[in-house]
Design an enzyme around this catalytic site. Structure first.
Site, PDB file in Angstrom:
ATOM      1  N   GLY D 147      -3.812   4.268  -1.357  1.00  0.00           N
ATOM      2  CA  GLY D 147      -3.192   3.188  -0.607  1.00  0.00           C
ATOM      3  C   GLY D 147      -1.682   3.262  -0.730  1.00  0.00           C
ATOM      4  O   GLY D 147      -1.134   3.924  -1.620  1.00  0.00           O
ATOM      5  N   CYS D 148      -0.994   2.585   0.185  1.00  0.00           N
ATOM      6  CA  CYS D 148       0.469   2.617   0.187  1.00  0.00           C
ATOM      7  C   CYS D 148       1.031   1.929  -1.056  1.00  0.00           C
ATOM      8  O   CYS D 148       1.937   2.466  -1.719  1.00  0.00           O
ATOM      9  CB  CYS D 148       1.009   1.988   1.458  1.00  0.00           C
ATOM     10  SG  CYS D 148       0.271   0.401   1.885  1.00  0.00           S
ATOM     11  N   TYR D 149       0.497   0.756  -1.394  1.00  0.00           N
ATOM     12  CA  TYR D 149       0.998   0.066  -2.587  1.00  0.00           C
ATOM     13  C   TYR D 149       0.750   0.882  -3.855  1.00  0.00           C
ATOM     14  O   TYR D 149       1.660   1.020  -4.690  1.00  0.00           O
ATOM     15  CB  TYR D 149       0.335  -1.311  -2.726  1.00  0.00           C
ATOM     16  CG  TYR D 149       0.792  -2.366  -1.739  1.00  0.00           C
ATOM     17  CD1 TYR D 149       2.124  -2.736  -1.655  1.00  0.00           C
ATOM     18  CD2 TYR D 149      -0.121  -3.020  -0.920  1.00  0.00           C
ATOM     19  CE1 TYR D 149       2.531  -3.732  -0.781  1.00  0.00           C
ATOM     20  CE2 TYR D 149       0.278  -4.019  -0.040  1.00  0.00           C
ATOM     21  CZ  TYR D 149       1.603  -4.372   0.034  1.00  0.00           C
ATOM     22  OH  TYR D 149       2.006  -5.360   0.889  1.00  0.00           O
TER      23      TYR D 149
END
Lengths: 339, 339, 339, 339
Positions: D147-149
């Site tokens: 995921g980006c986070y």
């Protein structure tokens, strides 16, 4: 009618004071100073005040001006130069700069880079966060109006500290609209640089660090270790703080909820909510605050406000109301824009 | 390998040139100047170029530097001071300032407030809008790279004028991201002033007015009366122009569609579309253009581009490609971000 | 005290009505309806109204409710279904939808895609642009509150048309904040799509075209050919229109200035200024307007306002004040945020 | 040439994959699926890909399609339905959904609300964060793309944990552009709601919490207590994380600096810098990271990246490069926009 003047009236904070005062039923705005715009009509410089403020900018306050109340929207350093003589004349003062916030002259010198020149004022000044220090404010002659970051973060953390629900180590991740940086041009607020980004600045060395720590420690009754990181948001008005602390053992969600309700139950200007939101507060003197119990026994305390109103001019007027025995919300009883 | 230098490399346009040139297969970037950052590593000033540009900023171009090509990303006034000596050395030049755009020295003096000091260059320079003047550009030694507004509005109006479909009176309502205003701090681009607004500026007296008029009139073969209003948008990158003209009698929608398709059918960098959009173009050298026939026999011609690429650095490289006999899209064949 | 209700109170326009009415000295807000939020406390749905509005949303207006005034913030189509029975009960109505704006039922059917079901109301309704039609409004029972685009563009063009200074062909390039598109989710207002762009929409076929044309033609006394292009701005509140027209022969800048001053000299809510600006108007009922004489004998007329206040709810209340014989600015005399 | 397909190609992540792959020298894009846009030309749906992608959207992957590599840009739930059959056909897969990230099926069920249907794939999948797990990725057949986070926060905290410089309790305050929320309309990404605000969401219960905790614990070699709060920023592209941890006793600033330099010294895509900045990374596969030692012995670790590139599609291609034995940066060696 209380006769008031604004010193430094053409900056964002000064003009916000004028915007609110022009509709205040018990305070009349008698003078506004601005060296830069001296002699110009206020409403030519600040067109939104057309029809509301019929004054010209003065270069300085008149020596013999008949004022009951002066708001100093001057930069730090300038405030402490002019306030002693106002105090001598028996004028009540709300200072919106940082000059009188840190009671300790050594702390002032450390963070502001110069010696304080009004030790008596520094000693007498009352820190103007009404929801925490209302009674002192009522008796004060000189108010150190809090910074926007300290207001937002202190109001959202105070219930937890006051009720002894968290450890004495808090992390405050703060986000501010660009109007908080003022009218002076800077690389930080150049639109091409900040308009599609979020920009942390002065990480670990912002002047609001000792101020927040002072307030929180006072509420807690003991030192609160305070970590604070400000970020610039690509919006103009509004501030949001997300703060983190470890809950003490056996503290329940109900305990936390009770602490917020107890502290702000009768408050006109602090609204407890599940999810604070900037647009609900913009244009108003309201601070929204609320919390979530996150994993790892961590409480996330959030706060939202309009940095120019509850974070500056609105709170200054709230303080003035208290100093003069008015109802705290006089002239401030209007809702936020909502959207 | 074509050896190139950038003069004025630390502004937005100069760094955009470096961003694209560092990946160009046939042009090697040999030097970048910046008085302000002289001696510093380029990638320390412009971190996004880390790993791509391994140069330090020079204060000036070396007297005896072996360059085939120089891009002048200097302010107007400065370009015409340095270009004559480059021309004498046989170096090809793309000038991104306004100095060589208006062929007429009197017009230059009127709009730029000073006498032109390189009349020979002014006479020889070719206006670098490849989709309109490609053959001239191939033969040129000095290119006057167009302004961002003239590029966007001329490309969207040219098919209509070239095919003689509209009257010779056009209105151009233009909107630009703030990066178009450059790196210098200004009240106009101070975030608190522009971040929640749209701000018209230099209404009726922007320097791009005579430039647009010159291009449109040349395409039309006769004077085109040109009204142009620029507005600053609260975005960083991207430009949109909405232009209006009266269709001549009996012109049909098909006629208009044909004019756009004919002019841009084989074009690599102008995309005809029903609805031009900034995000489709950002990061790329593409200008999107299209039209709607509105009521009152009025055609609405729209254009969108990235003001730093097709509106400045990308077009400069497109011009350089043409001057050196390369394929027009060399080093520029990458799509826009889309979102 | 005038007893008022809002139908459709949870949309942006409805909640803006509540925001202003809750502080109106002569109008008391008795009911707010919202099918979607029926039964919920208003201040739970709209937290900014906490402490200001102590009502729950009703699903419908009470059949026997004792209202003097109803604001319909319903979608077009819905308004004309409910208004006839309100009129029969002798209740004065301000309708904020488009249902009663175009006096002609055929024009309505053409642009709104359905037959009008209240021809009598359509005939009797008065178009509520007070600065142009104040006397009619005073006598009206049913007000068709203008659209935001027609308000902003008509107010900025009316002085030119009324004084006969321009030709009967105007081009209006309009830019609106996204709150004007309402609360319903749409691709157009999806942040990733619109947040770094400016997006024209409904070019040549927006429903405000016949409305603007109707108003301008009435002011001019003859048909005004009207070209109108709306664009969505990446801001939430605020609208700006840039309009273009050819000056008639021998019209001077002084003539134009006089026309604006004459029309708006005594106006509370239209401010003539060299450079209209959205932030000066946001939060207030003010429309700023001004002009520049550009080259080619073209006048550029500009307007700025808050699309939710002067463009919707504020103007509705201004109309209500007039209908009930109150001072036009009652409850609306607060300045814009300025920044 | 490696033959690749994208499943779910019309969302933001899918189109970003196409944007990068269309220029990849060793991967050819053979098919893109989109149920919604089935049969349409890709470049009509995604105009920025005009001239770069000459495919139509298929509804599904061809049963007998000759693919070496498939990128699944499908929602979680959908990925695990289609991946087993791809694996059986010997196709290498990069899955950009959350389906294969949490190795533990019970953890998956807890956070994703359904039982995992591909336990074998879940067991075999390799978490594709190349800077931390490069060697495993080289040998993998199925990559769970992070995921980006988790990418942004793990990369900025990993040096501290890997070198054992901090306590095992970290606080991550994360801010993302709205494109991270995808193409589906939602109240959260409705421009009027989010365009002038910063909006925390899923505080304490976002699906990236267990993912981040898993990565950090693996790097640390022991459980890392992880507090994570995501906020939506009013920008389209870009992510910033500000993370906080207590330094262990006697850790110096030099120790911290060394840990970052050691971990990322040879890295193509992680840039250590004093002040990470979103614009430096936008459009590129770079993550910028850096730190400040703040008061109270707290380290503030910051990270910035483009959520659609290093946070999604770019990293997916980086993983594919590694799986196929290519140079890690093939097709990804372009700089960020910078401004």
């Amino acid at each position: 009618m209380i006769k008031a003047a604004i010193v430094g009236g053409s900056g964002y904070t000064g003009s916000e004071l004028a915007r609110i005062l022009c509709r205040h039923p018990d305070i009349s705005l008698e003078a506004i100073t601005s060296r830069q715009n001296c002699g110009m009509k206020v409403c030519n410089v600040l067109p939104s005040l057309n029809g509301f403020v019929d004054l010209c900018f003065d270069s300085n306050l008149k020596e013999n001006g008949d004022y009951d109340l002066v708001f100093c929207a001057t930069p730090h350093g300038a405030s402490m130069e002019i306030i002693p003589s106002l105090m001598e004349r028996g004028i009540k003062v709300v200072d919106l700069s940082g000059d009188y916030r840190l009671g300790d002259p050594q702390l002032y010198e450390k963070w502001y880079g110069r010696a304080h020149v009004d030790l008596r004022g520094l000693h007498d000044a009352v820190y103007g966060l009404p929801e925490l220090f209302r009674e002192e404010i009522r008796k004060a002659s000189l108010i150190a109006n809090p910074g926007c970051y300290p207001t937002c973060s202190s109001l959202s953390l105070a219930p937890l500290l006051s009720a002894g629900l968290i450890d004495n180590y808090v992390i405050i991740d703060a986000k501010s609209g660009t109007s908080g940086a003022g009218q002076e041009l800077s690389k930080l607020t150049h639109h091409p640089a900040c308009g599609s980004s979020i920009t942390p600045y002065k990480v670990g060395n912002h002047r609001h660090i000792p101020e927040i720590k002072m307030v929180l420690s006072r509420v807690y009754g003991n030192e609160v270790k305070t970590v604070f990181t400000p970020h610039l948001l690509p919006i103009v008005r509004g501030m949001f703080t997300t703060s983190y602390a470890q809950l003490k053992d056996n503290v329940t969600e109900d305990d936390v909820k009770s602490a917020y309700d107890k502290m702000y139950g009768g408050s006109k200007f602090v609204r407890v909510t599940n999810m604070p939101s900037i647009p609900s507060t913009v244009g108003s003197n309201v601070c929204e605050t609320g919390f979530v119990i996150a994993p790892e026994n961590t409480v996330v305390a959030m706060g939202a406000l309009d940095n120019l109103v509850k974070g500056a001019a609105g709170q200054a007027i709230q303080n003035a109301n208290l100093m003069f025995g008015l109802n705290e919300s006089t002239g401030l009883d209007f809702p936020g824009l909502g959207v």
